[in-house]
Design an enzyme around this catalytic site. Sequence first.
Site, PDB file in Angstrom:
ATOM      1  N   GLN A 133       0.818  -1.219   0.000  1.00 18.10           N
ATOM      2  CA  GLN A 133       0.000   0.000   0.000  1.00 18.10           C
ATOM      3  C   GLN A 133       0.853   1.271   0.000  1.00 18.10           C
ATOM      4  O   GLN A 133       0.467   2.294   0.567  1.00 18.10           O
ATOM      5  CB  GLN A 133      -0.994   0.001   1.175  1.00 18.10           C
ATOM      6  CG  GLN A 133      -2.108  -1.018   0.987  1.00 18.10           C
ATOM      7  CD  GLN A 133      -3.260  -0.846   1.947  1.00 18.10           C
ATOM      8  OE1 GLN A 133      -3.103  -0.316   3.041  1.00 18.10           O
ATOM      9  NE2 GLN A 133      -4.443  -1.308   1.546  1.00 18.10           N
ATOM     10  N   LYS A 182       4.001   6.125   8.865  1.00 16.22           N
ATOM     11  CA  LYS A 182       3.487   5.479  10.074  1.00 16.22           C
ATOM     12  C   LYS A 182       4.466   5.605  11.241  1.00 16.22           C
ATOM     13  O   LYS A 182       4.052   5.792  12.392  1.00 16.22           O
ATOM     14  CB  LYS A 182       3.197   4.007   9.782  1.00 16.22           C
ATOM     15  CG  LYS A 182       2.382   3.328  10.869  1.00 16.22           C
ATOM     16  CD  LYS A 182       1.877   1.967  10.417  1.00 16.22           C
ATOM     17  CE  LYS A 182       0.969   1.340  11.470  1.00 16.22           C
ATOM     18  NZ  LYS A 182       0.439   0.022  11.026  1.00 16.22           N
ATOM     19  N   MET A 501     -26.492  14.619 -20.640  1.00 19.67           N
ATOM     20  CA  MET A 501     -25.699  15.583 -21.393  1.00 19.67           C
ATOM     21  C   MET A 501     -24.912  14.890 -22.507  1.00 19.67           C
ATOM     22  O   MET A 501     -24.750  15.433 -23.600  1.00 19.67           O
ATOM     23  CB  MET A 501     -24.747  16.344 -20.470  1.00 19.67           C
ATOM     24  CG  MET A 501     -24.145  17.582 -21.098  1.00 19.67           C
ATOM     25  SD  MET A 501     -25.374  18.860 -21.516  1.00 19.67           S
ATOM     26  CE  MET A 501     -25.591  19.672 -19.942  1.00 19.67           C
TER      27      MET A 501
END
Length: 605
Positions: A133, A182, A501
Amino acid sequence: MPSQKTLTPTNTTATQEMTGAEMVVRALVDQGVEVMFGYPGGAVLPIYDALFQDNAAHGDRLRHILVRHEQGAAHAAEGYARSTGRPGVVLVTSGPGATNAITGIVDALMDSIPMVVLTGQVPTHLIGTDAFQEADTVGITRACTKHNYLVKDVRDLPRIIHEAFHIATSGRPGPVLIDIPKDVQFAKGTYAGPGEVVHAHAYNPRTKGDPAKIAEAVRLIANAKRPIFYTGGGVINAGPAASERLREFAALTGAPVTSTLMGLGAFPAADPAWLGMLGMHGTFEANHAMHDCDVMICVGARFDDRVTGRLDAFSPGSKKIHIDIDASSINKNIRVDVGIVGDAGSVLDDMVAAWKAGGHTANREALGDWWRSIDHWRARQCLRYGHSDSVIKPQYAIERLYALTRDRDVYITTEVGQHQMWAAQFYRFQEPNRWMTSGGLGTMGYGLPAAVGVQLAHPDSLVIDIAGEASVQMTMQEISTAVQYRLPIKIFILNNEWMGMVRQWQELLHGQRYSHSYSESLPDFVKLAEAYGAVGIRADTPAELDAKIIEMIDSPHPVIFDCRVEKNENCLPMIPSGKAHNEMILPEEGDDLGAVIDEAGRRLV
Protein backbone atom coordinates in the site's frame (compact mmCIF):
# COMPACT_ATOMS: atom_id res chain seq x y z
CA MET A 1 -23.91 31.69 8.97
CA PRO A 2 -20.20 31.61 9.88
CA SER A 3 -17.96 34.01 8.03
CA GLN A 4 -15.84 32.63 5.25
CA LYS A 5 -12.33 31.61 6.27
CA THR A 6 -13.44 31.67 9.92
CA LEU A 7 -11.39 29.41 12.17
CA THR A 8 -11.28 29.33 15.93
CA PRO A 9 -7.80 28.00 16.63
CA THR A 10 -6.36 27.96 20.09
CA ASN A 11 -3.61 30.57 20.17
CA THR A 12 -1.50 29.09 22.95
CA THR A 13 -0.92 25.58 24.17
CA ALA A 14 1.26 24.40 27.00
CA THR A 15 4.02 22.46 25.28
CA GLN A 16 4.01 18.77 26.06
CA GLU A 17 5.42 15.56 24.71
CA MET A 18 3.13 13.31 22.72
CA THR A 19 3.16 10.95 19.76
CA GLY A 20 2.79 12.17 16.20
CA ALA A 21 -0.66 10.60 16.05
CA GLU A 22 -1.70 12.48 19.19
CA MET A 23 -0.29 15.66 17.66
CA VAL A 24 -2.56 15.25 14.65
CA VAL A 25 -5.67 15.00 16.81
CA ARG A 26 -4.58 17.84 19.10
CA ALA A 27 -3.71 20.11 16.16
CA LEU A 28 -7.11 19.54 14.55
CA VAL A 29 -8.85 20.40 17.81
CA ASP A 30 -6.69 23.50 18.23
CA GLN A 31 -7.57 24.55 14.68
CA GLY A 32 -11.24 24.51 15.61
CA VAL A 33 -12.08 21.43 13.55
CA GLU A 34 -15.32 19.81 14.70
CA VAL A 35 -15.96 17.26 11.93
CA MET A 36 -13.70 15.25 9.64
CA PHE A 37 -14.41 12.61 7.04
CA GLY A 38 -12.36 9.48 6.64
CA TYR A 39 -11.78 5.77 6.20
CA PRO A 40 -9.27 3.82 8.30
CA GLY A 41 -6.43 1.65 7.07
CA GLY A 42 -3.15 0.26 8.32
CA ALA A 43 -1.07 3.36 7.67
CA VAL A 44 -3.33 5.63 9.77
CA LEU A 45 -4.33 3.29 12.60
CA PRO A 46 -2.17 5.19 15.13
CA ILE A 47 -4.17 8.34 14.34
CA TYR A 48 -7.46 6.46 14.68
CA ASP A 49 -6.27 5.08 18.02
CA ALA A 50 -5.38 8.59 19.20
CA LEU A 51 -8.81 9.77 18.05
CA PHE A 52 -10.47 6.95 20.01
CA GLN A 53 -8.63 7.98 23.16
CA ASP A 54 -9.41 11.67 22.65
CA ASN A 55 -13.11 10.89 22.20
CA ALA A 56 -13.05 8.78 25.37
CA ALA A 57 -11.47 11.62 27.33
CA HIS A 58 -13.26 14.63 25.84
CA GLY A 59 -16.40 13.35 24.15
CA ASP A 60 -16.95 13.96 20.46
CA ARG A 61 -15.19 17.31 20.33
CA LEU A 62 -13.62 16.02 17.12
CA ARG A 63 -16.25 14.00 15.29
CA HIS A 64 -15.19 11.47 12.67
CA ILE A 65 -17.62 10.50 9.91
CA LEU A 66 -16.97 7.08 8.41
CA VAL A 67 -17.67 7.23 4.67
CA ARG A 68 -17.92 4.24 2.32
CA HIS A 69 -15.25 5.38 -0.17
CA GLU A 70 -12.44 7.90 0.08
CA GLN A 71 -13.80 9.90 -2.86
CA GLY A 72 -16.93 10.33 -0.78
CA ALA A 73 -14.80 11.67 2.10
CA ALA A 74 -13.29 14.35 -0.11
CA HIS A 75 -16.63 15.43 -1.59
CA ALA A 76 -18.27 15.46 1.85
CA ALA A 77 -15.45 17.71 3.08
CA GLU A 78 -16.05 19.95 0.07
CA GLY A 79 -19.75 20.23 0.85
CA TYR A 80 -18.99 21.02 4.48
CA ALA A 81 -16.44 23.68 3.46
CA ARG A 82 -18.50 25.28 0.71
CA SER A 83 -21.57 25.65 2.95
CA THR A 84 -19.69 27.04 5.97
CA GLY A 85 -16.53 28.75 4.72
CA ARG A 86 -14.51 26.61 7.11
CA PRO A 87 -11.96 24.09 5.82
CA GLY A 88 -13.06 20.52 5.24
CA VAL A 89 -10.82 17.82 6.72
CA VAL A 90 -10.14 14.34 5.29
CA LEU A 91 -8.26 11.40 6.84
CA VAL A 92 -7.39 8.40 4.66
CA THR A 93 -4.79 5.67 4.56
CA SER A 94 -1.86 5.19 2.21
CA GLY A 95 -1.90 3.81 -1.33
CA PRO A 96 -5.47 3.31 -2.55
CA GLY A 97 -6.84 5.41 0.28
CA ALA A 98 -4.92 8.40 -1.00
CA THR A 99 -5.47 7.69 -4.69
CA ASN A 100 -9.22 7.23 -4.18
CA ALA A 101 -9.39 10.70 -2.67
CA ILE A 102 -7.63 12.38 -5.59
CA THR A 103 -10.78 13.10 -7.62
CA GLY A 104 -12.18 15.11 -4.73
CA ILE A 105 -8.85 16.84 -4.19
CA VAL A 106 -8.70 17.96 -7.84
CA ASP A 107 -12.32 19.04 -7.62
CA ALA A 108 -11.49 21.22 -4.60
CA LEU A 109 -8.51 22.74 -6.39
CA MET A 110 -10.54 23.63 -9.48
CA ASP A 111 -13.36 25.18 -7.44
CA SER A 112 -11.17 26.88 -4.80
CA ILE A 113 -12.47 24.89 -1.82
CA PRO A 114 -10.43 25.00 1.43
CA MET A 115 -9.52 21.47 2.47
CA VAL A 116 -6.82 19.73 4.51
CA VAL A 117 -6.20 16.09 3.56
CA LEU A 118 -4.25 13.84 5.91
CA THR A 119 -2.91 10.66 4.32
CA GLY A 120 -1.04 7.80 5.89
CA GLN A 121 2.22 6.61 4.39
CA VAL A 122 4.42 3.54 4.86
CA PRO A 123 7.26 3.95 7.37
CA THR A 124 10.04 6.23 6.18
CA HIS A 125 12.57 3.43 5.81
CA LEU A 126 10.20 1.63 3.39
CA ILE A 127 9.49 4.61 1.15
CA GLY A 128 10.66 3.80 -2.36
CA THR A 129 10.68 0.02 -1.86
CA ASP A 130 7.22 -0.67 -3.34
CA ALA A 131 6.01 -1.63 0.12
CA PHE A 132 2.47 -2.82 0.70
CA GLN A 133 0.00 0.00 0.00
CA GLU A 134 2.78 2.42 -0.87
CA ALA A 135 2.18 5.19 -3.38
CA ASP A 136 4.11 8.36 -4.10
CA THR A 137 1.28 10.46 -2.72
CA VAL A 138 3.24 13.70 -2.71
CA GLY A 139 4.35 13.15 -6.31
CA ILE A 140 0.88 12.14 -7.46
CA THR A 141 -0.82 15.12 -5.82
CA ARG A 142 1.78 17.79 -6.58
CA ALA A 143 -0.24 19.07 -9.54
CA CYS A 144 -3.65 18.83 -7.85
CA THR A 145 -3.08 20.48 -4.49
CA LYS A 146 -2.39 24.05 -3.50
CA HIS A 147 0.53 22.66 -1.50
CA ASN A 148 1.57 19.27 -0.14
CA TYR A 149 3.96 17.87 2.45
CA LEU A 150 5.75 14.64 3.29
CA VAL A 151 6.49 14.70 7.03
CA LYS A 152 9.86 13.07 7.72
CA ASP A 153 10.40 14.21 11.31
CA VAL A 154 7.82 14.30 14.09
CA ARG A 155 9.31 17.61 15.26
CA ASP A 156 8.01 19.23 12.08
CA LEU A 157 4.49 17.83 12.35
CA PRO A 158 2.77 20.53 14.48
CA ARG A 159 4.17 23.34 12.31
CA ILE A 160 3.16 21.58 9.10
CA ILE A 161 -0.42 20.96 10.22
CA HIS A 162 -0.96 24.54 11.37
CA GLU A 163 0.75 25.86 8.26
CA ALA A 164 -1.48 23.67 6.09
CA PHE A 165 -4.63 25.26 7.52
CA HIS A 166 -3.22 28.72 6.91
CA ILE A 167 -2.39 27.93 3.29
CA ALA A 168 -5.71 26.15 2.62
CA THR A 169 -7.80 29.06 3.89
CA SER A 170 -5.74 32.10 2.87
CA GLY A 171 -5.72 33.80 -0.51
CA ARG A 172 -7.43 31.67 -3.11
CA PRO A 173 -8.61 28.69 -1.02
CA GLY A 174 -7.62 25.18 -2.00
CA PRO A 175 -6.68 21.70 -0.83
CA VAL A 176 -3.47 21.05 1.10
CA LEU A 177 -2.26 17.47 1.63
CA ILE A 178 -0.07 16.16 4.46
CA ASP A 179 1.46 12.70 3.95
CA ILE A 180 2.44 11.19 7.33
CA PRO A 181 4.56 8.01 7.48
CA LYS A 182 3.49 5.48 10.07
CA ASP A 183 6.73 5.67 12.07
CA VAL A 184 6.27 9.45 12.38
CA GLN A 185 2.85 8.79 13.88
CA PHE A 186 4.42 6.54 16.54
CA ALA A 187 7.40 8.81 17.24
CA LYS A 188 7.30 11.20 20.19
CA GLY A 189 7.99 14.89 20.13
CA THR A 190 7.00 18.23 21.62
CA TYR A 191 3.70 19.66 20.47
CA ALA A 192 3.21 23.37 19.75
CA GLY A 193 -0.09 25.17 19.19
CA PRO A 194 -1.10 27.41 16.28
CA GLY A 195 0.21 30.55 17.94
CA GLU A 196 3.53 28.97 18.90
CA VAL A 197 4.85 27.66 15.61
CA VAL A 198 6.94 29.62 13.13
CA HIS A 199 5.81 28.94 9.58
CA ALA A 200 8.52 27.86 7.20
CA HIS A 201 6.59 29.26 4.24
CA ALA A 202 6.16 33.04 4.20
CA TYR A 203 2.76 32.72 2.55
CA ASN A 204 1.02 36.07 2.87
CA PRO A 205 -1.35 36.63 -0.06
CA ARG A 206 -2.34 40.14 -0.94
CA THR A 207 -5.88 41.03 0.12
CA LYS A 208 -5.96 44.83 -0.28
CA GLY A 209 -6.29 46.15 -3.82
CA ASP A 210 -4.04 48.83 -5.32
CA PRO A 211 -5.78 52.18 -4.59
CA ALA A 212 -4.67 53.68 -7.91
CA LYS A 213 -6.16 50.78 -9.86
CA ILE A 214 -9.33 50.88 -7.80
CA ALA A 215 -9.68 54.60 -8.60
CA GLU A 216 -9.10 53.88 -12.30
CA ALA A 217 -11.72 51.13 -12.26
CA VAL A 218 -14.27 53.36 -10.54
CA ARG A 219 -13.75 56.06 -13.16
CA LEU A 220 -14.35 53.54 -15.93
CA ILE A 221 -17.56 52.34 -14.29
CA ALA A 222 -18.80 55.91 -13.70
CA ASN A 223 -18.35 56.72 -17.39
CA ALA A 224 -19.87 53.47 -18.62
CA LYS A 225 -23.02 53.45 -20.70
CA ARG A 226 -23.45 49.66 -20.77
CA PRO A 227 -21.80 48.24 -17.63
CA ILE A 228 -22.20 44.71 -16.30
CA PHE A 229 -20.97 42.83 -13.22
CA TYR A 230 -19.64 39.36 -14.05
CA THR A 231 -19.32 37.55 -10.71
CA GLY A 232 -17.94 34.19 -9.65
CA GLY A 233 -17.22 31.90 -6.75
CA GLY A 234 -14.57 34.28 -5.44
CA VAL A 235 -17.33 36.55 -4.14
CA ILE A 236 -18.75 33.68 -2.11
CA ASN A 237 -15.30 32.63 -0.88
CA ALA A 238 -14.73 36.18 0.36
CA GLY A 239 -17.62 35.81 2.81
CA PRO A 240 -21.18 37.12 3.25
CA ALA A 241 -19.96 40.70 3.57
CA ALA A 242 -18.60 40.54 0.01
CA SER A 243 -22.03 39.53 -1.29
CA GLU A 244 -23.59 42.42 0.59
CA ARG A 245 -21.07 44.85 -0.85
CA LEU A 246 -21.68 43.52 -4.37
CA ARG A 247 -25.39 44.21 -3.94
CA GLU A 248 -24.67 47.72 -2.69
CA PHE A 249 -22.29 48.54 -5.54
CA ALA A 250 -24.66 47.18 -8.17
CA ALA A 251 -27.42 49.40 -6.78
CA LEU A 252 -25.14 52.47 -6.79
CA THR A 253 -24.04 51.94 -10.39
CA GLY A 254 -27.37 50.73 -11.76
CA ALA A 255 -25.53 47.93 -13.57
CA PRO A 256 -26.96 44.45 -14.23
CA VAL A 257 -25.37 41.42 -12.59
CA THR A 258 -24.70 37.96 -13.95
CA SER A 259 -22.84 35.02 -12.46
CA THR A 260 -20.91 31.90 -13.21
CA LEU A 261 -22.17 28.50 -12.08
CA MET A 262 -20.00 28.74 -8.95
CA GLY A 263 -21.16 32.25 -8.06
CA LEU A 264 -24.90 31.60 -7.84
CA GLY A 265 -26.37 33.13 -4.70
CA ALA A 266 -23.84 35.92 -4.29
CA PHE A 267 -26.49 38.21 -5.82
CA PRO A 268 -30.19 37.54 -5.14
CA ALA A 269 -32.11 36.02 -8.02
CA ALA A 270 -35.15 38.05 -6.97
CA ASP A 271 -33.37 41.36 -7.63
CA PRO A 272 -34.50 43.04 -10.89
CA ALA A 273 -30.83 43.63 -11.75
CA TRP A 274 -30.17 39.89 -11.85
CA LEU A 275 -29.76 38.48 -15.38
CA GLY A 276 -29.27 34.85 -14.42
CA MET A 277 -26.30 32.62 -15.08
CA LEU A 278 -24.09 33.23 -18.09
CA GLY A 279 -22.08 30.90 -20.28
CA MET A 280 -22.78 27.77 -22.30
CA HIS A 281 -26.19 27.17 -20.71
CA GLY A 282 -26.71 30.68 -19.39
CA THR A 283 -29.58 32.98 -20.20
CA PHE A 284 -30.03 34.86 -23.45
CA GLU A 285 -30.07 38.21 -21.65
CA ALA A 286 -26.91 37.51 -19.61
CA ASN A 287 -24.89 36.37 -22.58
CA HIS A 288 -26.02 39.17 -24.89
CA ALA A 289 -25.35 41.76 -22.18
CA MET A 290 -21.85 40.33 -21.76
CA HIS A 291 -21.31 40.52 -25.50
CA ASP A 292 -22.57 44.12 -25.89
CA CYS A 293 -21.33 45.74 -22.67
CA ASP A 294 -18.84 48.61 -22.77
CA VAL A 295 -17.42 48.04 -19.26
CA MET A 296 -17.23 44.59 -17.66
CA ILE A 297 -16.48 44.26 -13.95
CA CYS A 298 -15.31 40.69 -13.34
CA VAL A 299 -15.26 39.91 -9.61
CA GLY A 300 -13.88 36.59 -8.40
CA ALA A 301 -14.22 34.69 -11.67
CA ARG A 302 -11.53 33.39 -14.00
CA PHE A 303 -12.83 33.69 -17.56
CA ASP A 304 -13.08 29.93 -18.05
CA ASP A 305 -14.01 28.42 -21.39
CA ARG A 306 -17.59 27.53 -20.39
CA VAL A 307 -18.18 31.25 -19.88
CA THR A 308 -16.16 32.97 -22.59
CA GLY A 309 -17.07 30.90 -25.61
CA ARG A 310 -14.94 31.92 -28.59
CA LEU A 311 -12.12 34.00 -27.12
CA ASP A 312 -11.61 36.30 -30.10
CA ALA A 313 -15.34 37.16 -30.03
CA PHE A 314 -15.68 37.54 -26.27
CA SER A 315 -17.20 40.91 -25.38
CA PRO A 316 -15.54 42.80 -28.24
CA GLY A 317 -14.85 46.46 -27.65
CA SER A 318 -15.45 46.45 -23.91
CA LYS A 319 -13.15 47.69 -21.18
CA LYS A 320 -12.51 44.86 -18.75
CA ILE A 321 -11.87 45.14 -15.01
CA HIS A 322 -10.76 41.97 -13.24
CA ILE A 323 -10.75 41.61 -9.43
CA ASP A 324 -9.18 38.39 -8.15
CA ILE A 325 -7.15 37.34 -5.14
CA ASP A 326 -5.10 35.04 -7.37
CA ALA A 327 -2.65 37.19 -9.34
CA SER A 328 -2.02 34.33 -11.78
CA SER A 329 -5.66 34.44 -12.91
CA ILE A 330 -5.40 38.01 -14.17
CA ASN A 331 -4.57 38.16 -17.90
CA LYS A 332 -4.37 34.37 -17.96
CA ASN A 333 -7.23 33.74 -20.39
CA ILE A 334 -8.44 37.23 -21.30
CA ARG A 335 -6.39 40.42 -21.45
CA VAL A 336 -7.96 43.04 -19.18
CA ASP A 337 -7.64 46.81 -18.96
CA VAL A 338 -7.52 47.03 -15.16
CA GLY A 339 -6.37 44.10 -13.06
CA ILE A 340 -6.82 44.37 -9.30
CA VAL A 341 -5.24 41.73 -7.07
CA GLY A 342 -7.07 41.44 -3.78
CA ASP A 343 -9.86 39.86 -1.77
CA ALA A 344 -13.20 40.46 -3.47
CA GLY A 345 -14.84 41.78 -0.32
CA SER A 346 -11.99 44.15 0.49
CA VAL A 347 -11.76 45.50 -3.06
CA LEU A 348 -15.53 45.97 -3.33
CA ASP A 349 -15.45 47.82 0.00
CA ASP A 350 -12.82 50.17 -1.36
CA MET A 351 -14.63 50.63 -4.68
CA VAL A 352 -17.88 51.56 -2.93
CA ALA A 353 -15.97 54.01 -0.75
CA ALA A 354 -14.18 55.50 -3.77
CA TRP A 355 -17.48 55.82 -5.67
CA LYS A 356 -19.08 57.70 -2.80
CA ALA A 357 -16.02 59.83 -2.03
CA GLY A 358 -15.74 60.85 -5.67
CA GLY A 359 -19.37 61.91 -5.82
CA HIS A 360 -19.96 59.60 -8.78
CA THR A 361 -23.44 58.99 -10.11
CA ALA A 362 -24.61 56.57 -12.74
CA ASN A 363 -25.44 57.81 -16.22
CA ARG A 364 -29.18 57.26 -15.92
CA GLU A 365 -29.99 58.22 -19.50
CA ALA A 366 -27.49 55.78 -20.95
CA LEU A 367 -28.51 53.13 -18.43
CA GLY A 368 -32.11 53.57 -19.52
CA ASP A 369 -31.16 52.62 -23.07
CA TRP A 370 -29.07 49.72 -21.75
CA TRP A 371 -31.90 48.32 -19.68
CA ARG A 372 -34.31 48.63 -22.60
CA SER A 373 -31.96 46.41 -24.58
CA ILE A 374 -31.81 43.95 -21.69
CA ASP A 375 -35.59 43.92 -21.39
CA HIS A 376 -35.77 43.16 -25.13
CA TRP A 377 -33.51 40.14 -24.61
CA ARG A 378 -35.48 39.08 -21.56
CA ALA A 379 -38.65 39.13 -23.63
CA ARG A 380 -37.29 36.15 -25.56
CA GLN A 381 -38.04 34.03 -22.48
CA CYS A 382 -35.08 31.81 -23.15
CA LEU A 383 -35.91 29.31 -20.39
CA ARG A 384 -39.39 28.50 -21.63
CA TYR A 385 -40.21 24.88 -22.33
CA GLY A 386 -43.15 22.83 -23.50
CA HIS A 387 -45.41 21.77 -20.63
CA SER A 388 -47.02 18.36 -20.46
CA ASP A 389 -49.85 16.84 -18.46
CA SER A 390 -48.65 13.29 -19.06
CA VAL A 391 -44.90 13.37 -18.44
CA ILE A 392 -42.81 15.33 -15.97
CA LYS A 393 -40.54 17.80 -17.70
CA PRO A 394 -37.24 18.14 -15.83
CA GLN A 395 -37.55 21.93 -15.82
CA TYR A 396 -40.98 21.63 -14.25
CA ALA A 397 -39.63 19.29 -11.59
CA ILE A 398 -37.03 21.88 -10.54
CA GLU A 399 -39.59 24.68 -10.63
CA ARG A 400 -41.90 22.75 -8.32
CA LEU A 401 -39.03 21.76 -6.04
CA TYR A 402 -38.07 25.42 -5.74
CA ALA A 403 -41.66 26.58 -5.18
CA LEU A 404 -42.14 24.06 -2.38
CA THR A 405 -38.81 24.73 -0.63
CA ARG A 406 -38.19 28.44 -1.24
CA ASP A 407 -39.43 29.46 2.22
CA ARG A 408 -37.37 26.83 4.02
CA ASP A 409 -33.78 26.82 5.27
CA VAL A 410 -32.49 24.88 2.28
CA TYR A 411 -29.12 23.91 0.81
CA ILE A 412 -28.78 22.41 -2.67
CA THR A 413 -26.06 20.13 -3.98
CA THR A 414 -25.96 18.57 -7.44
CA GLU A 415 -24.36 15.85 -9.43
CA VAL A 416 -23.08 16.78 -12.92
CA GLY A 417 -24.96 16.85 -16.19
CA GLN A 418 -28.24 18.16 -17.58
CA HIS A 419 -29.91 18.12 -14.17
CA GLN A 420 -27.11 20.35 -12.86
CA MET A 421 -27.72 22.95 -15.56
CA TRP A 422 -31.50 22.82 -15.07
CA ALA A 423 -30.96 23.31 -11.34
CA ALA A 424 -28.77 26.35 -12.06
CA GLN A 425 -31.38 27.76 -14.44
CA PHE A 426 -34.56 27.12 -12.45
CA TYR A 427 -33.64 27.05 -8.76
CA ARG A 428 -33.38 30.70 -7.74
CA PHE A 429 -30.77 31.34 -5.06
CA GLN A 430 -31.10 34.42 -2.87
CA GLU A 431 -28.12 33.89 -0.55
CA PRO A 432 -24.51 32.73 -0.83
CA ASN A 433 -23.29 29.32 0.37
CA ARG A 434 -26.61 27.62 -0.47
CA TRP A 435 -25.43 26.06 -3.75
CA MET A 436 -22.82 23.30 -3.85
CA THR A 437 -21.87 21.91 -7.24
CA SER A 438 -18.82 20.68 -9.12
CA GLY A 439 -17.92 23.42 -11.57
CA GLY A 440 -14.36 23.29 -12.85
CA LEU A 441 -13.84 19.53 -12.85
CA GLY A 442 -17.45 18.54 -13.51
CA THR A 443 -17.31 15.50 -11.22
CA MET A 444 -20.13 13.01 -11.51
CA GLY A 445 -20.92 11.60 -8.08
CA TYR A 446 -20.17 14.85 -6.25
CA GLY A 447 -23.64 15.72 -4.99
CA LEU A 448 -24.60 12.86 -2.67
CA PRO A 449 -21.47 12.89 -0.47
CA ALA A 450 -21.42 16.69 -0.63
CA ALA A 451 -24.95 16.63 0.79
CA VAL A 452 -23.66 14.46 3.65
CA GLY A 453 -21.08 17.13 4.45
CA VAL A 454 -23.60 19.96 4.20
CA GLN A 455 -26.11 18.18 6.45
CA LEU A 456 -23.46 17.61 9.11
CA ALA A 457 -22.63 21.31 9.01
CA HIS A 458 -26.32 22.32 9.13
CA PRO A 459 -28.15 19.54 10.98
CA ASP A 460 -31.48 21.37 11.18
CA SER A 461 -31.58 22.47 7.53
CA LEU A 462 -33.15 20.86 4.48
CA VAL A 463 -30.38 19.49 2.25
CA ILE A 464 -31.29 18.31 -1.25
CA ASP A 465 -29.04 16.70 -3.86
CA ILE A 466 -30.49 17.35 -7.32
CA ALA A 467 -29.18 14.32 -9.17
CA GLY A 468 -29.17 12.34 -12.37
CA GLU A 469 -29.66 8.59 -12.29
CA ALA A 470 -26.30 7.93 -13.95
CA SER A 471 -24.22 10.40 -11.94
CA VAL A 472 -25.60 9.52 -8.53
CA GLN A 473 -24.71 5.85 -8.93
CA MET A 474 -21.01 6.72 -8.87
CA THR A 475 -21.16 7.39 -5.13
CA MET A 476 -24.52 5.86 -4.22
CA GLN A 477 -22.91 3.89 -1.38
CA GLU A 478 -22.70 7.11 0.64
CA ILE A 479 -26.44 6.87 1.31
CA SER A 480 -25.30 4.27 3.83
CA THR A 481 -23.26 6.99 5.55
CA ALA A 482 -26.35 9.19 5.71
CA VAL A 483 -28.38 6.36 7.23
CA GLN A 484 -25.70 5.52 9.81
CA TYR A 485 -25.42 9.09 11.05
CA ARG A 486 -29.16 9.83 10.73
CA LEU A 487 -28.62 12.57 8.19
CA PRO A 488 -31.97 13.28 6.49
CA ILE A 489 -30.56 14.26 3.09
CA LYS A 490 -32.90 14.16 0.11
CA ILE A 491 -31.66 12.73 -3.20
CA PHE A 492 -33.94 14.15 -5.90
CA ILE A 493 -33.14 12.15 -9.04
CA LEU A 494 -34.25 13.45 -12.46
CA ASN A 495 -34.38 10.01 -14.02
CA ASN A 496 -34.39 10.10 -17.82
CA GLU A 497 -32.58 6.75 -18.22
CA TRP A 498 -29.76 8.41 -20.14
CA MET A 499 -26.44 10.01 -19.44
CA GLY A 500 -28.38 13.10 -20.40
CA MET A 501 -25.70 15.58 -21.39
CA VAL A 502 -23.75 12.91 -23.27
CA ARG A 503 -26.94 11.92 -25.11
CA GLN A 504 -27.65 15.57 -25.95
CA TRP A 505 -24.22 16.08 -27.49
CA GLN A 506 -24.45 12.79 -29.37
CA GLU A 507 -27.84 13.83 -30.75
CA LEU A 508 -26.73 17.28 -31.82
CA LEU A 509 -23.12 16.77 -32.78
CA HIS A 510 -22.61 13.09 -33.56
CA GLY A 511 -25.45 12.20 -35.88
CA GLN A 512 -27.64 10.65 -33.16
CA ARG A 513 -25.12 7.86 -32.64
CA TYR A 514 -25.82 7.06 -29.01
CA SER A 515 -22.66 5.23 -28.11
CA HIS A 516 -22.93 3.81 -24.58
CA SER A 517 -25.00 6.69 -23.19
CA TYR A 518 -28.21 4.77 -22.37
CA SER A 519 -28.42 3.68 -18.73
CA GLU A 520 -29.48 0.06 -19.04
CA SER A 521 -30.25 -2.15 -16.03
CA LEU A 522 -31.05 0.73 -13.74
CA PRO A 523 -31.86 -0.23 -10.17
CA ASP A 524 -35.28 0.23 -8.67
CA PHE A 525 -34.33 3.32 -6.67
CA VAL A 526 -37.24 2.92 -4.26
CA LYS A 527 -36.19 -0.62 -3.35
CA LEU A 528 -32.54 0.46 -3.27
CA ALA A 529 -33.37 3.18 -0.75
CA GLU A 530 -35.25 0.69 1.39
CA ALA A 531 -32.38 -1.79 1.21
CA TYR A 532 -30.10 0.88 2.70
CA GLY A 533 -32.62 1.74 5.40
CA ALA A 534 -33.69 5.00 3.74
CA VAL A 535 -37.04 6.05 2.30
CA GLY A 536 -37.85 5.59 -1.38
CA ILE A 537 -40.39 7.69 -3.31
CA ARG A 538 -41.30 7.63 -6.99
CA ALA A 539 -43.22 10.13 -9.11
CA ASP A 540 -44.30 9.40 -12.70
CA THR A 541 -46.78 12.15 -13.53
CA PRO A 542 -47.01 15.93 -13.03
CA ALA A 543 -50.26 15.56 -11.12
CA GLU A 544 -48.63 13.62 -8.28
CA LEU A 545 -45.37 15.56 -8.14
CA ASP A 546 -46.21 18.23 -5.54
CA ALA A 547 -47.64 15.82 -2.98
CA LYS A 548 -44.66 13.53 -3.27
CA ILE A 549 -42.14 16.37 -3.03
CA ILE A 550 -43.86 17.44 0.20
CA GLU A 551 -43.70 13.84 1.42
CA MET A 552 -39.96 13.88 0.71
CA ILE A 553 -39.43 17.21 2.47
CA ASP A 554 -41.38 16.17 5.55
CA SER A 555 -39.62 12.84 6.00
CA PRO A 556 -37.19 12.80 8.94
CA HIS A 557 -35.09 10.17 7.15
CA PRO A 558 -32.73 10.08 4.18
CA VAL A 559 -34.84 9.88 1.00
CA ILE A 560 -34.14 8.76 -2.55
CA PHE A 561 -36.76 10.34 -4.82
CA ASP A 562 -37.03 8.73 -8.27
CA CYS A 563 -38.57 11.48 -10.42
CA ARG A 564 -39.29 9.95 -13.84
CA VAL A 565 -38.87 12.74 -16.38
CA GLU A 566 -39.09 13.25 -20.14
CA LYS A 567 -36.35 11.08 -21.62
CA ASN A 568 -35.29 13.17 -24.62
CA GLU A 569 -35.45 16.73 -23.28
CA ASN A 570 -32.45 18.88 -24.22
CA CYS A 571 -30.92 21.49 -21.96
CA LEU A 572 -31.27 24.85 -23.70
CA PRO A 573 -30.40 27.63 -24.32
CA MET A 574 -26.92 26.69 -25.39
CA ILE A 575 -23.84 28.31 -26.88
CA PRO A 576 -22.23 25.76 -29.18
CA SER A 577 -18.50 25.49 -28.61
CA GLY A 578 -16.61 27.77 -30.95
CA LYS A 579 -19.44 30.30 -31.03
CA ALA A 580 -19.80 33.76 -29.53
CA HIS A 581 -22.21 34.86 -26.79
CA ASN A 582 -24.61 36.34 -29.32
CA GLU A 583 -24.86 33.05 -31.23
CA MET A 584 -27.02 31.20 -28.74
CA ILE A 585 -29.43 28.46 -29.65
CA LEU A 586 -32.83 28.98 -28.02
CA PRO A 587 -35.45 26.33 -27.21
CA GLU A 588 -37.51 26.96 -30.34
CA GLU A 589 -34.42 26.29 -32.43
CA GLY A 590 -33.50 23.12 -30.59
CA ASP A 591 -35.02 20.76 -33.14
CA ASP A 592 -32.77 22.21 -35.83
CA LEU A 593 -29.70 22.59 -33.65
CA GLY A 594 -27.69 19.98 -35.50
CA ALA A 595 -28.22 21.88 -38.73
CA VAL A 596 -27.06 25.24 -37.39
CA ILE A 597 -23.87 24.10 -35.72
CA ASP A 598 -21.06 24.31 -38.25
CA GLU A 599 -17.75 22.50 -38.15
CA ALA A 600 -16.31 24.94 -35.62
CA GLY A 601 -19.09 24.04 -33.23
CA ARG A 602 -18.15 20.37 -33.15
CA ARG A 603 -15.50 20.94 -30.49
CA LEU A 604 -17.65 20.72 -27.37
CA VAL A 605 -14.80 19.51 -25.18
